[in-house]
Design a protein around this motif. Structure first.
Motif, mmCIF file in Angstrom:
data_model
loop_
_atom_site.group_PDB
_atom_site.id
_atom_site.type_symbol
_atom_site.label_atom_id
_atom_site.label_comp_id
_atom_site.label_asym_id
_atom_site.label_seq_id
_atom_site.Cartn_x
_atom_site.Cartn_y
_atom_site.Cartn_z
ATOM 1 N N ILE A 191 0.827 -0.926 -0.186
ATOM 2 C CA ILE A 191 -0.022 -0.076 0.119
ATOM 3 C C ILE A 191 0.802 1.287 -0.014
ATOM 4 O O ILE A 191 1.722 1.538 1.088
ATOM 5 C CB ILE A 191 -1.093 -0.186 1.161
ATOM 6 N N ALA A 192 0.746 1.902 -0.982
ATOM 7 C CA ALA A 192 1.527 3.352 -1.228
ATOM 8 C C ALA A 192 1.060 4.319 -0.402
ATOM 9 O O ALA A 192 -0.202 4.425 -0.424
ATOM 10 C CB ALA A 192 2.082 3.482 -2.765
ATOM 11 N N TYR A 193 2.106 5.528 -0.352
ATOM 12 C CA TYR A 193 1.307 6.710 0.139
ATOM 13 C C TYR A 193 1.813 7.984 -0.369
ATOM 14 O O TYR A 193 2.946 7.992 -0.632
ATOM 15 C CB TYR A 193 1.755 6.814 1.793
ATOM 16 N N ILE A 194 1.003 8.888 -0.874
ATOM 17 C CA ILE A 194 1.412 10.096 -1.447
ATOM 18 C C ILE A 194 1.208 11.133 -0.374
ATOM 19 O O ILE A 194 -0.112 11.239 0.047
ATOM 20 C CB ILE A 194 0.723 10.457 -2.663
ATOM 21 N N GLY A 195 2.230 11.712 0.208
ATOM 22 C CA GLY A 195 2.007 12.658 1.239
ATOM 23 C C GLY A 195 2.441 13.999 0.955
ATOM 24 O O GLY A 195 3.150 14.323 -0.202
ATOM 25 N N TRP A 196 2.659 14.906 1.848
ATOM 26 C CA TRP A 196 3.097 16.323 1.934
ATOM 27 C C TRP A 196 4.409 16.318 2.502
ATOM 28 O O TRP A 196 4.871 15.657 3.394
ATOM 29 C CB TRP A 196 1.986 17.166 2.747
ATOM 30 N N ASP A 212 2.363 3.462 10.602
ATOM 31 C CA ASP A 212 2.257 2.652 11.963
ATOM 32 C C ASP A 212 1.489 1.293 11.312
ATOM 33 O O ASP A 212 1.677 0.156 11.932
ATOM 34 C CB ASP A 212 1.524 3.228 12.954
ATOM 35 N N ALA A 213 0.280 1.524 10.549
ATOM 36 C CA ALA A 213 -0.613 0.376 10.307
ATOM 37 C C ALA A 213 0.181 -0.475 9.522
ATOM 38 O O ALA A 213 0.349 -1.862 9.332
ATOM 39 C CB ALA A 213 -1.777 0.903 9.454
ATOM 40 N N MET A 214 1.284 -0.209 8.532
ATOM 41 C CA MET A 214 1.902 -1.140 7.556
ATOM 42 C C MET A 214 2.989 -1.679 8.577
ATOM 43 O O MET A 214 3.301 -2.841 8.342
ATOM 44 C CB MET A 214 2.803 0.147 6.568
ATOM 45 N N LEU A 215 3.675 -1.119 9.403
ATOM 46 C CA LEU A 215 4.716 -1.748 10.448
ATOM 47 C C LEU A 215 4.172 -2.661 11.254
ATOM 48 O O LEU A 215 4.534 -3.659 11.179
ATOM 49 C CB LEU A 215 5.430 -0.559 11.299
ATOM 50 N N GLU A 216 2.926 -2.422 11.648
ATOM 51 C CA GLU A 216 2.080 -3.372 12.471
ATOM 52 C C GLU A 216 1.736 -4.588 11.840
ATOM 53 O O GLU A 216 1.818 -5.909 12.402
ATOM 54 C CB GLU A 216 0.868 -2.658 13.156
ATOM 55 N N VAL A 220 5.726 -5.647 4.353
ATOM 56 C CA VAL A 220 6.748 -5.394 3.675
ATOM 57 C C VAL A 220 8.137 -4.867 4.647
ATOM 58 O O VAL A 220 7.658 -4.422 5.814
ATOM 59 C CB VAL A 220 6.520 -4.136 3.020
ATOM 60 N N SER A 221 9.140 -4.885 4.209
ATOM 61 C CA SER A 221 10.302 -4.408 4.945
ATOM 62 C C SER A 221 10.429 -2.788 5.244
ATOM 63 O O SER A 221 9.598 -2.173 4.434
ATOM 64 C CB SER A 221 11.628 -5.038 4.275
ATOM 65 N N ARG A 227 10.322 3.019 -0.078
ATOM 66 C CA ARG A 227 10.020 3.081 -1.801
ATOM 67 C C ARG A 227 8.504 3.191 -2.019
ATOM 68 O O ARG A 227 8.136 3.627 -3.156
ATOM 69 C CB ARG A 227 10.418 1.804 -2.413
ATOM 70 N N LEU A 228 7.717 2.974 -1.130
ATOM 71 C CA LEU A 228 6.337 2.930 -1.256
ATOM 72 C C LEU A 228 5.682 4.356 -1.027
ATOM 73 O O LEU A 228 4.422 4.609 -0.978
ATOM 74 C CB LEU A 228 5.562 2.246 -0.708
#
Length: 261
Positions: A191-196, A212-216, A220-221, A227-228
């Motif tokens: 799940i990628a993220y486009i932020g400010w 945090d949700a991705m790490l939990e 992915v490493s 890279r996402l």
């Protein structure tokens, strides 16, 4: 009796003095229960409504909330502020309050408006929008002891747990955390993220929810997670360019979340 019932009319029907009627409306706790019931029944039967202007003069309160009318904003942000202003006016009316709109060209100009409206006793307090870190408007109002609440958090770390003033805001962290979790529960792992760009109070808050949700979940490493993510200025063209960058550099992508509406 005139066209509109008066305090005198209520007192006559209830068999009490005008002062007792006033006490029932302003300090009911000092009136005996049976007397208060008679006065309230008379008020209901006559359809009596206290004269708002007279009450404001008597209590030295304007029953008015001041809020700056922001310049026209397009898109989702403008829609949110429009709905907020409508809800504020609706809720104020239900509580016998009025909303006074004013304009300002800068935070300093808004402070000048605060001073003018407060000195003239035109408002009892203010609602502020578009808050920033070390906001000069909140500092001035705190120093003057003027009541206010902000639609937007103070943005200082100490204010989250021990706020110096009341505030309400959208919970960006929980929103992005829940959005990420919903995509994961649907089977997405990358799940990628486009932020400010940081620092951004709102942007940093939303990014943490995704991160945090991705790490939990640990799909992915940490290296792959970097890279996402793409950071860009707000705007449709910038968002499109960020998506193209992700397509080139992030590898396979199952979903994309964005800081910007």
């Amino acid at each position: 009796m005139g066209e509109f019932p008066t305090v005198t009319d209520v007192a006559r029907v209830a068999g009490v003095s005008r002062q007792t009627v006033s006490n029932v409306m302003n300090t009911p706790g000092i009136v005996k229960a049976d007397t208060r019931a008679r006065v309230e029944a008379a008020i209901s039967a006559l359809g009596y409504r206290p004269h708002a202007s007279a009450r404001r003069l008597r209590t030295r309160r304007s029953s008015t909330i001041g809020i700056r009318l922001d310049p026209m904003i397009d898109g989702i942000s403008g829609s949110v502020l429009d709905r907020f202003l409508h809800a504020l006016t609706e809720q104020a009316d239900a509580r016998g309050l009025r909303v006074l709109l004013f304009t300002a060209t800068s935070p300093e100009d808004e402070i000048s408006q605060f001073r003018r409206l407060n000195d003239g006793a035109d408002v009892d307090g203010f609602v502020l929008t578009s808050t920033t870190a070390d906001d000069p408007r909140t500092e001035w109002l705190l120093e003057q002891g003027i009541a206010f609440v902000t639609f937007g958090r103070p943005w200082r770390s100490d204010d989250f747990t021990a706020p110096r003033h009341p505030w309400v805001d959208v919970d960006g962290y929980s929103g992005l955390h829940a959005a990420t979790r919903a995509q994961q529960d649907a089977g997405a792992t990358r799940i990628a993220y486009i932020g400010w760009p940081s620092p951004s109070g709102t942007g940093d808050d939303r990014r943490r929810g995704w991160h945090d949700a991705m790490l939990e979940r640990g799909d992915v490493s940490a290296e792959d997670l970097a890279r996402l993510e793409v950071v860009t200025a707000d705007g449709v063209d910038q968002g499109a360019a960020a998506m193209q960058q992700l397509a080139r550099t992030a590898g396979g992508i199952d979903a994309v979340l964005c800081a910007s509406d």
